[in-house]
Design a protein around this motif. Sequence first.
Motif, mmCIF file in Angstrom:
data_model
loop_
_atom_site.group_PDB
_atom_site.id
_atom_site.type_symbol
_atom_site.label_atom_id
_atom_site.label_comp_id
_atom_site.label_asym_id
_atom_site.label_seq_id
_atom_site.Cartn_x
_atom_site.Cartn_y
_atom_site.Cartn_z
ATOM 1 N N LEU A 1 0.822 -1.197 0.000
ATOM 2 C CA LEU A 1 0.000 0.000 0.000
ATOM 3 C C LEU A 1 0.865 1.260 0.000
ATOM 4 N N ARG A 2 1.872 1.244 0.869
ATOM 5 C CA ARG A 2 2.746 2.410 0.962
ATOM 6 C C ARG A 2 3.456 2.669 -0.353
ATOM 7 N N GLU A 3 3.932 1.562 -0.925
ATOM 8 C CA GLU A 3 4.658 1.739 -2.177
ATOM 9 C C GLU A 3 3.739 2.293 -3.258
ATOM 10 N N TRP A 4 2.535 1.755 -3.251
ATOM 11 C CA TRP A 4 1.584 2.231 -4.253
ATOM 12 C C TRP A 4 1.309 3.729 -4.052
ATOM 13 N N GLU A 5 1.102 4.089 -2.787
ATOM 14 C CA GLU A 5 0.804 5.494 -2.506
ATOM 15 C C GLU A 5 1.962 6.401 -2.903
ATOM 16 N N ASP A 6 3.163 5.903 -2.641
ATOM 17 C CA ASP A 6 4.326 6.733 -2.937
ATOM 18 C C ASP A 6 4.589 6.858 -4.422
ATOM 19 N N ARG A 7 4.340 5.785 -5.153
ATOM 20 C CA ARG A 7 4.878 5.737 -6.506
ATOM 21 C C ARG A 7 3.864 5.720 -7.624
ATOM 22 N N HIS A 8 2.580 5.533 -7.273
ATOM 23 C CA HIS A 8 1.657 5.302 -8.379
ATOM 24 C C HIS A 8 1.502 6.507 -9.286
ATOM 25 N N GLU A 9 1.897 7.663 -8.806
ATOM 26 C CA GLU A 9 1.762 8.824 -9.689
ATOM 27 C C GLU A 9 3.026 9.093 -10.494
ATOM 28 N N GLU A 10 4.056 8.345 -10.169
ATOM 29 C CA GLU A 10 5.296 8.550 -10.923
ATOM 30 C C GLU A 10 5.102 8.077 -12.353
ATOM 31 N N PRO A 11 5.587 8.869 -13.305
ATOM 32 C CA PRO A 11 5.445 8.425 -14.695
ATOM 33 C C PRO A 11 6.274 7.155 -14.918
ATOM 34 N N GLY A 12 5.700 6.292 -15.645
ATOM 35 C CA GLY A 12 6.444 5.081 -15.997
ATOM 36 C C GLY A 12 6.332 3.966 -14.981
ATOM 37 N N TRP A 13 5.663 4.293 -13.872
ATOM 38 C CA TRP A 13 5.512 3.233 -12.860
ATOM 39 C C TRP A 13 4.365 2.338 -13.270
ATOM 40 N N ASP A 14 4.585 1.061 -13.171
ATOM 41 C CA ASP A 14 3.558 0.129 -13.636
ATOM 42 C C ASP A 14 3.114 -0.737 -12.470
ATOM 43 N N PHE A 15 1.828 -0.794 -12.307
ATOM 44 C CA PHE A 15 1.272 -1.523 -11.162
ATOM 45 C C PHE A 15 1.690 -2.980 -11.195
#
Lengths: 262, 1121
Positions: free
Chosen positions: B466-480
């Motif tokens: 969850l934390r990682e998703w919250e931190d990174r999901h808006e980063e361009p190029g990040w893929d779930f």
Amino acid sequence: MILTKAQYDEIAQCLVSVPPTRQSLRKLKQRFPSQSQATLLSIFSQEYQKHIKRTHAKHHTSEAIESYYQRYLNGVGENGAAPVLLELANEVDYAPSLMARIILERFLQEHEEAPPSKSVINSMLRDPSQIPDGVLANQVYQCIVNDCCYGPLVDCIKHAIGHEHEVLLRDLLLEKNLSFLDEDQLRARGYDKTPDFILQVPVAVEGHIIHWIESKASFGDECSHHAYLHDQFWSYWNSSEKESLILWLKSQSLVKFVIVGI
Amino acid sequence: MAAVLESLLREELSVAVAVRWIARSAQSSEDDPREAAALSSLRPLRKEFVPFLLNFLREQSSRVLPQGPPTPAKAPGSSTGLPGRSGGPPRGGRGARNQLFPPIEASSATAADAPSARRGGRRRGPGPARERGRGPGGLEEGVSGECLPWAGGRRPRSSGSPSSPSLARSDPPNLSNLEEFPPVGSVPPGSAGTKPSRRINPTPVSEERSLSKPKTCFTSPPISCVPSSQPSVLDTSPWGHGIPSGCRSLQEEREMLRKERSKQLQQSPTPACPTLEPGSPHPSRTGHLTAEPADPTRVSSRHRLELVALVYSSCIAENLVPNLFLELFFVLQLLTARRMVAAKDSDLEPTPGAVDSLESPLFQSVHDCVFFAVQVLEHQFHVLSHLDKGTLKLLAENERLLCFSPALQGRLRAAYEGSVAKVSLAMPPSAQAVSFQPETDNRANFSSDRAFHTFKKQRDVFYEVLREWEDRHEEPGWDFEKGLGSRIRAMMGQLSAACSHSHFVRLFQKQLLQGERRQFAVVLLSLRLLAKFLGFVAFLPYRGPEPPPTRELQDSILSLRSQVPPVLDVRALLQQGLRARRAVLTVPWLVEFLSLADHIVPMLDYYRSIFTLLLHLHRSLVLSKESEGEMCFLNKLLLLAVLGWLFQIPTVPEDLFFLEEGQLDVFEVDTVASEHGLDSMPVVDQQLLYTCCPYIGELRKLLASWVSGSSGRSGGLVRKITPTTTTGLGAQPPQTTQGLQAQLAQAFFHNQPPSLRRTVEFVAERIGSNCVKHIKATLVAELVRQAESLLQEQLVTQGQEGGDPAQLLEILCSQLCPHGAQALTQGREFCQKKSPGAVRALLPEETPAAVLSSAENIAVSLATEKACAWLSANITALIRREVKAAVSRTLRAQGPEPAARGERRGCSRACEHHAPLPSHLISEIKDVLSLAVGPRDPEEGVAPEYLEQLLGQLGQMLRCRQFLCPPAEQHLAKCSVELASLLVADQIPILGPPAQHQLERGQARRLLLMLLSLWKDDFQVPVPLQLLLRPRNVALLADTRPREWDLLLFLLRELVEKGLMRRMEIEACLGSLHETQWPGDFSEELATLFNLFLAEPHVPEHQLRACELVQPNRGTVLAQS
């Protein structure tokens, strides 16, 4: 002494087209021996000012100025010691001091590089010895000392009368133990237009409640009364409901009127 | 309206039908046609029923609640001038809530004191502050209670009857209005064919009524008199014209009250009860009251109460009342009513045969009140069960509730026990994770150690993901899938046992849902704050103290404003929100936005349509409807709370809530466009509800005050309704000593007659103000004096120039402003010294010493506070301003006439000011000058004696100075110099035999000496002596034949001798005379004079005389030398 409207009108009637000179005043004094010189002078001055206000403009057209100046030059050219300017003023029925001003202005325009400022003109009229031309200086001085209705000396006399009556009024108020604020105190409180005195506790005089008193150094004819109220007091009091009462104050042979707020 | 209520009470109508009728729903098939017929005739009055009912209840409860805390009122100020009278018609009561303010008993003394006391109370803290700051500067500041905009004469436009129960500003039924409550037997206009309604209130109206106009009873003027500042829209109503225009001000209103009071005193056979004297505490104002025990068996007319409770509850349930929580507050007030105020016997004894009609009071005892309240609460259980845990606890523990309805108490207790709705002012911790739940997350709930261990691992992974998703999901190029896919699959792969599933689901739900809620709350609160700011900015330019005074003005403003497009198209946003079913998000911020609107806004078509939409929404949020796709309960509750609050905003017209149904129907909004909107998600919890609507917390306070036994007046009550800034959500500020002092003062006043408070506040206000004046007159004046002397020093050291005025000012201010600090000390001393005496003088002699001393102390501290607040904020600016004025004054005075600065000598005390007036002397001298200058008639001239006399008078006048002003003195000085020139040149025509037109030499010299003496000793302005040697004056000599220089030489020598001019000055003047062109011989003579003057540098007086004596004949001096 109470001067009736009829008497005032009679005096005023005699002043039509009379030059404002010492001689005129003397004649007036002979005609109305019962009136003091100060009263007569006050009425004279008042009436003459009305006359000047009506005719002022025609003396200030460029043609008029030019013709006066030429006549002055011709006159002094013939005889510098003759009262050229004074006679010119009397002839064209204009106040000598004001004529002196017209000619002085015109003279300075001709002789100075820059057009003369108003303060320079005023200063020269107050002290004609500053006028570069000796003949003109004498002519102007003659006009000023002979004019009993206009000029720096007359202005000073009026101012002095105003001041004297304010002092007189103040003394009366103090004598009567009336608490008041004077103009300076009122100004310090931020009022811009003020009467001479505001009574801190109103008094009743002959059934009128008096709130304030303004003394005027000039003769209180109807016209000037209205003008004063208009210029000075209504704007201050901002109430047309207030009436005014003219009180006559006769002291040391000077007749003057006092406007009191009610 | 009373007819409807009566019909209900007589069971001619069923409640269901009546409520349907009121709610303007379509007729139901099962409705009794007779009932329907009866009601249809009353159709025009339908919308007035609810206001009537609310007012009726308020009015009926007026004897029970005087001591209770006032019900939050929309417009506290509107109760001004409403001394309710026990059992009597509301004295023109304007609003339903008016009756909820402690109506003062018939005791006239308190009646007169009451309005202002209440105002005062509300203004200063514990008050039913349904008010909201509307000053441009203070969003949160309370509106001053003095003259609130909704005022008398304001009537809903639909009819003459009161129709809006929107709290204090709505109209209670005007029982003295003969149209509304015609006497028995008369046919009310406008309701032809119906059963004549009857006057309801049994209390006799004052005899004065006979004097009043038929339509405006005597009780109405005090109300109408409240300065009406509402827009004149309402003038179209018949009421608009019926209002006496004579009284407009509070003063007049008070005057009327005083008169009324004295009348009452006269009419009263016995003097007012001593306990009600203003000097002694009213029982209702004491802090602790023993409550009368309530007994269910002693309830009178049970059935009637049940019926009214049912109607009332139904109206609440159908959202026919503007503010649900306000009604709950009222009901809880009834529940916690302490005792019934004694009324007249006639009021207490039920009229035989009229028990079930409205002829007898609804609440005849505390038992009735409690019974009624419990009845209503039973109907409102669902809402109650959603209140916070604290409130539920207090309710569940309320002994009256237990006594009257054990069943309800049981349900409440159960609800309390099941509730997790703890509400705290602090925001929930911002930590992302769900905290460890000991009840569920312990080993005992798992089948095995392994399962528990697995769950813990899952939990850790879950949070990591969850934390990682919250931190990174808006980063361009990040893929779930790339980032988290494998870890999620691994986490899910560990789910084996069924019970593990359930644990994981719980975790998941909690995290993502209680997380979503949190996010929702954050978003909502931010939006509200933003909207509030936007609203503030948007309506700021139009903000005014009150609506426009005239219809014309209002119309022109309206036409102008309607041209202005809305800064934010909130209507579209609202419509979108409704369509997308996220009203729960949209409406709260919109309410914040609209709450800052000015008075004109609700009259603009655009905004009116928004209000209509909101009204429609409000009506539709029926809490009892719970079906698939319906909005969640708490979501509804939030919306009801915020909307109810909005409808009470002063700027929202009171009649808005009770719109004609037709207008409502126009705005049907399609709300089913989206099935799964935010509205159906449980995004609102109690925390958010209470955060957005903190006044709901007042319910708890009310109940708590019942428990503690205090009347709760100082305990809070609805105070600020707008904790819309997030700062308010932080930890409560620690109680400071100052705050405690203030509370103590409040408590002190609370126990004292209101006049005491007024006195203390008045004294504090005046003394504070006087203190400032005193400081100005003493400290500041002294500093200005210092400034003046410093400036003088500065001018002396720096020369006449003095330097740049701005710089001078800065120097002075930097020296003097620090002294301003003394102002506070002196101010404190002043207040300390002056206040106690003033309080003592104003309070009754009999005031107890302790009370007096407290009052004095409070007055001192309030006055000091006021004075010091002003002084500390303004003293520097004040000193600066005064010093600036002094500087410019000094510099001006110093200006062109330096001598004017000098100390002026006045005349002696013995002087009687008999000297001639300056104006007279100027005039006389002017005449002499004009005579000398000419032209003159041959016979004109002056006597030498006259000239001497004139100069003598001039001397007198200059020594007296009483009437002398500087300009006059300056002119006199100048004229005297001119006169000297004329004397020297022998140009003054003398009266006498024609042969002798000239002054005697000796006379001329005497006159010159007089002048010299005046110049030296008497003139205090500079005398322009240099004029004597100006070409124009010297030229006067040129005209004389033979030329006579001796007088000039004499004068010049005397000037030097007397120190009036320096030799150098004279030499310079003489030197400059050469520049002028003169006649040849005159130039020569002038040069000789010059040499002569130079040749005798320090001629002693006798030599000078000798020199003159050698010249026996005039005009031969120069020739001989």
